[in-house]
Scaffold this active site. Structure first.
Site, PDB file in Angstrom:
ATOM      1  N   SER A 147       0.827  -1.202   0.000  1.00 37.74           N
ATOM      2  CA  SER A 147       0.000   0.000   0.000  1.00 37.74           C
ATOM      3  C   SER A 147       0.869   1.262   0.000  1.00 37.74           C
ATOM      4  CB  SER A 147      -0.968  -0.060   1.193  1.00 37.74           C
ATOM      5  OG  SER A 147      -1.944   0.932   1.098  1.00 37.74           O
ATOM      6  N   ASP A 249      -9.900  -4.268  -5.283  1.00 36.75           N
ATOM      7  CA  ASP A 249      -9.304  -3.272  -4.388  1.00 36.75           C
ATOM      8  C   ASP A 249      -9.862  -1.896  -4.751  1.00 36.75           C
ATOM      9  OD1 ASP A 249      -7.634  -1.470  -3.078  1.00 36.75           O
ATOM     10  OD2 ASP A 249      -5.871  -2.764  -3.265  1.00 36.75           O
ATOM     11  N   HIS A 281      -8.164  -4.809  -0.893  1.00 36.19           N
ATOM     12  CA  HIS A 281      -6.911  -4.263  -0.364  1.00 36.19           C
ATOM     13  C   HIS A 281      -6.456  -5.048   0.871  1.00 36.19           C
ATOM     14  CE1 HIS A 281      -4.166  -0.888  -0.668  1.00 36.19           C
ATOM     15  NE2 HIS A 281      -4.248  -0.665   0.618  1.00 36.19           N
TER      16      HIS A 281
END
Ligand code: 8DG
Ligand code: MG
Length: 485
Positions: A147, A249, A281
């Site tokens: 991320s 995601d 995610h």
């Protein structure tokens, strides 16, 4: 704009966060126990002088032979990143005979993006120079980020490559020591992310503070930076880049990875993106590892690290499955609760106000960089704010985007536009005004370069308008619409 709806949304977000955390609690407790009490974890090794310059090491039980190493930068929206977020990954990779170093870094507001990159670089340097003492193989180091951590790690790697390709400054580690870069659910183009995050509650002004302002977006957008011709020598130094992403995601859409991999290949780098169908995610980083057993992404990562090492691959084939940490029904509920990070804003129609600014026979158009209609020519304008009249909104947006003062304005028409093929589908009721400038000699400036490439005057003539036009505008031209009185 703050109103009760926004407040309500945040309350539901916090409740969802609470439920989500509770559902995964059995997993968190077991991982925390391992983190604090396992002899295989060396916590808070100091790698630099700054407050967050610490890293955790996850060591395999067997001390036979030297081990490959993963230097890992955790995610956390650049605000809540913490090295312990990598403990589940550390535990599970170390069970496969891979050393993991989770590198902490200064978060916002303690630091901004260049501090994060500086810390990550120093942490990687520590790993390169000291991991042999812990049984690691300094020639088999992989850099990995998740991320926001994937973004920070990618920036760090490219920054280092640029340094090495340049003056050859004396540096304490080299990109040639990194065998591959793994980006997990990362974002690599801040110009695209800025709007996406703004709509999800990480407001533009905060994001720009983290990234050190509009002028730095280019430097900290790996997908954009590597296209610079003067960065070409650095690109040739980069190790293979492998980008993992879930197709479901919504925190950072999977296009981020496919686009960066495409760009890198186009400019001569080695890159691929690997997509996981229906994964969110948090599925890839939390739910799937907590489910235990074999899962695709984990096996893909291990297979790449062990590639060419017959003995390690043979061991992987018979490795006991990862332990389940959370019962399946709780994981399913967590997936359905959607982590608050995944939560989309309620899809509602929004109101846009846009302005045909007329001068002679021309109108003012700019090439958009926003996620909706990127690279197409559109009118100045934006979202109607609470309490505004159409004219007030048009004048404010024009001023914010171009610095121009709007003169006399009038209502022209309204359209009902669906943008359903976007990563985040949108619905706009768009009010079209026409206006003249308060001062016809005033020059348009590009005040929001992250949203627009620049402004120009174009004659309103089907054959003279710039192409491609933003499709609502294209439709108007096609239907013979004329904004002039
Ligand atoms: P904000 O986030 O600062 O409030 O607004 P913005 O970022 O400037 O919004 P925008 O996307 O420029 O405009 C809002 C919506 O209006 C846009 O997403 C779709 C709709 N729209 C049209 N036609 C046009 C057009 O020609 N120009 C602009 N700017 N928006 C248009 O339907
Ligand atoms: Mg706009």
């Amino acid at each position: 704009m703050v109103n009760s709806r926004v407040g309500y949304r945040w309350i539901t977000r916090f409740l969802a966060l609470g439920c989500y955390a509770l559902l995964l609690m059995p997993g968190f407790i077991q991982v925390a126990y391992y983190y604090f009490f396992s002899r295989q974890v060396r916590r808070s090794i100091i790698y630099g002088e700054k407050p967050r310059n610490r890293l955790d090491l996850y060591l395999p039980e067997s001390s036979h032979g030297t081990k490959p190493v993963v230097a890992f930068i955790t995610g956390g929206a650049w605000i809540i990143g913490y090295k312990a977020w990598g403990s589940l990954l550390g535990q599970q990779l170390s069970e496969r005979d891979i050393i993991v170093a989770c590198i902490d870094y200064r978060n916002f507001p303690q630091g901004t993006i260049s501090d994060m990159v500086e810390d990550a670089s120093q942490g990687i340097s520590f790993v390169c120079n000291n991991i042999a003492e812990y049984g690691g193989d300094p020639n088999r180091i992989y850099l990995m980020g998740q991320s926001a951590g994937a973004h920070i790690a990618a920036c760090t790697l490219i920054n280092q490559a640029i340094k090495e390709a340049g003056e050859g400054d004396s540096t304490s580690w080299s990109v040639s020591q990194i065998k591959a870069y793994f980006g997990l659910s990362g974002g690599y183009n801040l110009f695209n992310l800025i709007d996406h995050f703004h709509n999800r509650g990480l407001y533009r002004s905060i994001f720009l503070s983290i990234m050190e302002g509009e002028d730095s977006l280019h430097q900290f957008s790996p997908d954009v930076l590597v296209q610079d011709s003067n960065v070409k020598p650095a690109v040739s130094l980069l190790p293979p880049v492998i980008l993992f992403h879930g197709t479901a995601d919504f925190s950072i859409p999977a296009d981020a990875s496919t686009s960066f991999a495409d760009t890198l290949r186009r400019v001569g780098g080695k890159a691929e993106s690997i997509l996981y169908d229906g994964k969110t995610h948090t599925d890839l980083f939390l739910q799937d590892p907590m489910r235990g057993g074999r899962d695709e992404m984990f096996e893909d990562v291990v297979a790449i690290i062990h590639g060419g090492d017959e003995e390690a691959l043979a061991k992987d084939a018979v490795a006991p499955p990862r332990r389940r940490l959370v019962p399946e029904f709780m994981l399913k509920l967590a997936h359905n609760t959607e982590s608050p990070l995944e939560m989309e804003m309620e899809p509602v129609p929004r109101v846009g106000v846009v302005v045909f600014v007329l001068k002679g026979k021309s109108v003012l158009l700019g090439r958009r960089r926003s996620s909706i209609g990127a690279s197409t020519f559109a009118l100045p304008g934006g979202h109607l704010e609470f309490g505004e009249s159409f004219e007030e909104c048009g004048a404010r947006e024009l001023k914010e985007e171009t610095g121009l003062e709007m003169g006399k304005a009038e209502y022209l028409t309204v359209t009902n536009n669906l943008f359903l093929d976007q990563p985040k589908p949108a619905h706009y009721v768009t009010i079209f005004l026409r206006a003249v400038l308060a001062d016809p000699d005033q020059v348009a400036q590009n005040l929001e370069p992250s949203k627009c490439d620049g402004w120009g005057w174009y004659e309103w003539d089907k054959d003279k308008l710039p192409q491609p036009l933003f499709w609502p505008l294209h439709e108007m031209v096609r239907s013979g619409f004329n904004p002039f009185p």
